[in-house]
Scaffold this motif. Sequence first.
Motif, mmCIF file in Angstrom:
data_model
loop_
_atom_site.group_PDB
_atom_site.id
_atom_site.type_symbol
_atom_site.label_atom_id
_atom_site.label_comp_id
_atom_site.label_asym_id
_atom_site.label_seq_id
_atom_site.Cartn_x
_atom_site.Cartn_y
_atom_site.Cartn_z
ATOM 1 N N TYR A 236 95.443 -55.286 -18.311
ATOM 2 C CA TYR A 236 96.291 -54.533 -17.458
ATOM 3 C C TYR A 236 96.424 -55.107 -16.075
ATOM 4 O O TYR A 236 97.227 -55.272 -15.479
ATOM 5 N N ALA A 237 95.242 -55.873 -15.798
ATOM 6 C CA ALA A 237 95.382 -56.865 -14.388
ATOM 7 C C ALA A 237 96.217 -57.999 -14.631
ATOM 8 O O ALA A 237 97.134 -58.178 -13.603
ATOM 9 N N LEU A 238 96.269 -58.681 -15.929
ATOM 10 C CA LEU A 238 97.295 -59.540 -16.016
ATOM 11 C C LEU A 238 98.800 -58.952 -15.990
ATOM 12 O O LEU A 238 99.738 -59.502 -15.429
ATOM 13 N N MET A 239 98.944 -57.717 -16.520
ATOM 14 C CA MET A 239 100.287 -57.312 -16.261
ATOM 15 C C MET A 239 100.603 -56.717 -14.948
ATOM 16 O O MET A 239 101.803 -56.724 -14.279
ATOM 17 N N HIS A 240 99.518 -56.283 -14.283
ATOM 18 C CA HIS A 240 99.589 -55.785 -12.640
ATOM 19 C C HIS A 240 100.354 -57.094 -12.111
ATOM 20 O O HIS A 240 101.352 -56.870 -11.301
ATOM 21 N N GLU A 241 99.639 -58.306 -12.252
ATOM 22 C CA GLU A 241 100.064 -59.330 -11.535
ATOM 23 C C GLU A 241 101.677 -59.766 -11.737
ATOM 24 O O GLU A 241 102.363 -60.037 -10.969
ATOM 25 N N ALA A 242 101.833 -59.584 -13.187
ATOM 26 C CA ALA A 242 103.332 -59.973 -13.561
ATOM 27 C C ALA A 242 104.170 -58.856 -12.901
ATOM 28 O O ALA A 242 105.341 -59.424 -12.505
ATOM 29 N N PHE A 243 104.034 -57.661 -13.057
ATOM 30 C CA PHE A 243 104.890 -56.868 -12.301
ATOM 31 C C PHE A 243 105.075 -56.787 -10.858
ATOM 32 O O PHE A 243 105.911 -56.989 -10.161
ATOM 33 N N ALA A 244 103.635 -56.888 -10.341
ATOM 34 C CA ALA A 244 103.603 -56.946 -8.881
ATOM 35 C C ALA A 244 104.079 -58.151 -8.304
ATOM 36 O O ALA A 244 105.003 -57.806 -7.230
ATOM 37 N N ARG A 245 104.114 -59.248 -9.054
ATOM 38 C CA ARG A 245 104.625 -60.497 -8.187
ATOM 39 C C ARG A 245 105.929 -60.907 -8.902
ATOM 40 O O ARG A 245 106.427 -62.069 -8.353
ATOM 41 N N TRP A 270 96.194 -51.225 -12.085
ATOM 42 C CA TRP A 270 94.923 -52.138 -12.106
ATOM 43 C C TRP A 270 95.052 -53.458 -11.406
ATOM 44 O O TRP A 270 95.425 -54.532 -12.155
ATOM 45 N N SER A 271 94.553 -53.267 -10.274
ATOM 46 C CA SER A 271 94.865 -54.611 -9.497
ATOM 47 C C SER A 271 93.623 -55.270 -9.957
ATOM 48 O O SER A 271 92.683 -54.966 -10.543
ATOM 49 N N PRO A 272 93.601 -56.672 -9.721
ATOM 50 C CA PRO A 272 92.484 -57.764 -10.264
ATOM 51 C C PRO A 272 91.118 -57.408 -9.782
ATOM 52 O O PRO A 272 90.365 -57.133 -10.318
ATOM 53 N N SER A 273 91.173 -56.779 -8.626
ATOM 54 C CA SER A 273 89.728 -56.371 -7.971
ATOM 55 C C SER A 273 89.173 -55.179 -8.617
ATOM 56 O O SER A 273 88.217 -55.008 -8.792
ATOM 57 N N ARG A 274 90.227 -54.234 -8.981
ATOM 58 C CA ARG A 274 89.711 -53.147 -9.769
ATOM 59 C C ARG A 274 89.350 -53.369 -11.209
ATOM 60 O O ARG A 274 88.288 -53.083 -11.732
ATOM 61 N N ALA A 275 90.274 -54.229 -11.629
ATOM 62 C CA ALA A 275 89.787 -54.921 -13.174
ATOM 63 C C ALA A 275 88.228 -55.781 -13.197
ATOM 64 O O ALA A 275 87.579 -55.544 -14.044
ATOM 65 N N GLN A 285 88.586 -64.979 -10.295
ATOM 66 C CA GLN A 285 88.751 -65.509 -11.658
ATOM 67 C C GLN A 285 90.210 -65.078 -12.467
ATOM 68 O O GLN A 285 90.886 -65.665 -13.285
ATOM 69 N N ILE A 286 90.173 -63.668 -12.114
ATOM 70 C CA ILE A 286 91.224 -63.025 -12.941
ATOM 71 C C ILE A 286 92.574 -63.520 -12.487
ATOM 72 O O ILE A 286 93.580 -63.731 -12.841
ATOM 73 N N GLU A 287 92.376 -63.526 -10.956
ATOM 74 C CA GLU A 287 93.733 -64.085 -10.158
ATOM 75 C C GLU A 287 94.161 -65.387 -10.781
ATOM 76 O O GLU A 287 95.442 -65.922 -10.768
#
Length: 698
Positions: A236-245, A270-275, A285-287
């Motif tokens: 979900y965090a990886l999807m967060h980054e794709a949608f948010a960015r 699901w921001s990277p920090s929450r994940a 690392q997630i970022e």
Amino acid sequence: MHADPHAAESVAPRTVLGACPHDCPDTCSLVTTVQGGRAVRLVGNPDHPHTAGVLCTKVSRYLERVYHPGRLLEPLKRIGPKGSGRFAPVSWDEALDEIAARLRAIAARDPQAILPYSYAGTMGLVQGEAMAARFFHRLGASRLERTICASAGAAALETTLGAKVGMPVQAFAHSRVILIWGSHSIASNLHFWRHAQEAKRRGAQLVCIDPRRTETAEKCHQHLAVLPGSDAALAYALMHEAFARGWADLDYLQRHTLGWEALRERALQWSPSRAAEVCGVPAAQIEALARTVEAAVRAGEPVGIRLNYGMQRTRGGGNAVRAVACLPAVWGAWRHRGGGLLLSSSGAYPVRRDALHRPDLLARSACPQPRSVNMSTIGQALLHPGDAAFGPRIEALIVYNSNPAAVAPDGGQVQRGLRREDLFTVVLEQFATDTADLADFVLPATTQLEHWDIHLSYGHTDVLLNRPAIEPLGQARPNTAIFRALAQRLGFDEPCFADDDLTLCRQAFGDALDFEVLLARGWVSLPWPETPFADGGFPTPSGKCELASPRLAALGLDPLPQVLPNHEPPGADPRYPLALISPPARHFLNSTFVNVVSLRDAEGEPALEIHADDAAARGIADGDWVEVFNDRGACRLRARVNGRARPGVVVGLGIWWRKLSPDGRNVNELTSQALTDLGAAPTFYDCAVQVRRVAAPA
Ligand SMILES: Nc1nc2c(c(=O)[nH]1)N[C@H]1C(S)=C(S)[C@@H](COP(=O)(O)OP(=O)(O)OC[C@H]3O[C@@H](n4cnc5c(=O)[nH]c(N)nc54)[C@H](O)[C@@H]3O)O[C@H]1N2
Ligand SMILES: Nc1nc2c(c(=O)[nH]1)N[C@H]1C(S)=C(S)[C@@H](COP(=O)(O)OP(=O)(O)OC[C@H]3O[C@@H](n4cnc5c(=O)[nH]c(N)nc54)[C@H](O)[C@@H]3O)O[C@H]1N2
Ligand code: SF4
Ligand SMILES: [Mo]
């Protein structure tokens, strides 16, 4: 006059084409050299592209297994108390007559009191569930839900993609980024690793997502040592980054998926920090991983995910696989050769299971609609006294192609079940395994060099034929022959019980493939596209990638992938603060090969990998004996402070035979019978334990 063929053979070696029978995605093509009736050499087939002449270390040693002094060569009958290990040789007729009589008597009351127990000791379609399935269907025995390995991931793929299909394995050579997710490829998927290495040489980035620092993780550019059971949050965090960015492929999502807006809404929570909190790794690392993928996606380059089964062995494992399976659609990765995802390819085969298994025979049985028993809760099932909901108490267990005493979760309960004096247990085996030791009758089975079979693969899309290379050793018989003989004794006279093994090989695919080519060459490739979903066309009911599942919604369930906590969340119980995972050992295949001395020597001893901080906090040094324990049980292992375990997670590598372990127990003493969210699969890697230093076992 004809020359004696055996005389000729004793001088001239010949080669025989076969297939590796083991439960491994690679399904290698084997070439066995036979001289004087004895197999003298076994190598990988250089002409089979997936095998490319290379076998793993374990199967390179297959001849040591075939000619092992411990091979069972005659039928055995128990003569001492159960578990005493006292058996006497009997003739086949005596064994089969007595087994048939026992089964007939039980079946006269209720055939459901008889349970088959089998898995993938051989992956062959013929020595697996062909004659055996016919026999149990005609008998009306309980059905076995074969969930012990892959059913959570399978349910997830079927939900999201529509079937157990994905990108072709050889396409990974063209990936720009490869996520190796819940897979120790060097140990358990060597021939994929070859393609990943080629991609790496061409400049691809390799990322490993695994709680353990495996040899595979060491050779990747990035390694995220996530906590077991946290993969859905990471996805979900990886999807967060794709949608948010703004680098999600909205065009692909709109045209080829269902439910992407709802998925986006959840992903944005699901921001990277929450994940990062759930995964137990730094948000950075997630970022960093998201940036690696983003760069490739923005450049129109392929991102491939080699997902494996490691991540589905926790409570939320099915939903984790669903979440990961959404990623290639969000990234538009399916558009490109080398993009997409591969968990299993087995859904690509037009295999005729009904022709092999003959479920129609149930209608002729004494119980046309028998109950099902989940193999992953065999401990509970064997101890169940029987009632209206469960059905009759299990009175007979017929085990083949499996070693439940070692591999099934909650081994203490499994032991108590198998040790029931009133349980009639028949074990078809090549070796005196922990399970065979608890049998009433042990029937000697042939190995892959001694019988016919036909194989599909779950890592590529070829069909392989296995020809017998040598005569059966001793009195060993193929599983098929044993079930045929039992069928005859029980008076099952349907013509299908007379089918020989070569006929069964032909029936497996019928006219869906050219059997003559298979006979001549040993393997046939089924057509499978390089980019199966570049233009959508998913095998779901909607034809789309079902990110939100209408089928789950119709059942009143959450249609989106969920982030579920473990049954036993890491660190949650102060009594058992460590999370135990027990992934495969490189030189064993599940519990197979543990008795092959050269491979056991390569593994050393049953060990527990532990992080230096967790070891120090317990006064444990590398090489100390430790006891791992929880409420279910305990086992003694040798501590290894070797940098592979992350803090909070301990690793009990491999499924050792109990009787070849220092204290007669193995890691499955610790694991539980709790099941996954989807697929009713075991949760081997969802297991809270404590560890303490002990004196060496006596
Ligand atoms: N040498 C060898 N090869 C094998 C086998 C064997 O026993 N030995 N077994 C065969 C069989 S039956 C199967 S099913 C496959 C299994 O092989 P895989 O499908 O690769 O699955 P596992 O080996 O169970 O786990 C792979 C990795 O996942 C990691 N892992 C554990 N929990 C998690 C988690 O929650 N998340 C993530 N991301 N990773 C996690 C483990 O540390 C392990 O390194 O291999 C097959 N091949
Ligand atoms: N703790 C823990 N437990 C696990 C796992 C884990 O990762 N951790 N992994 C799980 C997984 S993924 C799986 S798939 C299961 C595997 O569990 P099993 O399917 O039980 O696999 P094996 O342990 O390899 O045992 C197979 C047995 O079949 C026998 N056999 C092979 N070929 C033939 C044949 O032709 N005829 C007959 N009659 N017998 C044959 C072999 O000698 C061997 O003893 O274990 C599971 N258990
Ligand atoms: S276990 Fe896997 S890699 Fe090894 S020979 Fe068999 S199919 Fe090939
Ligand atoms: Mo498995």
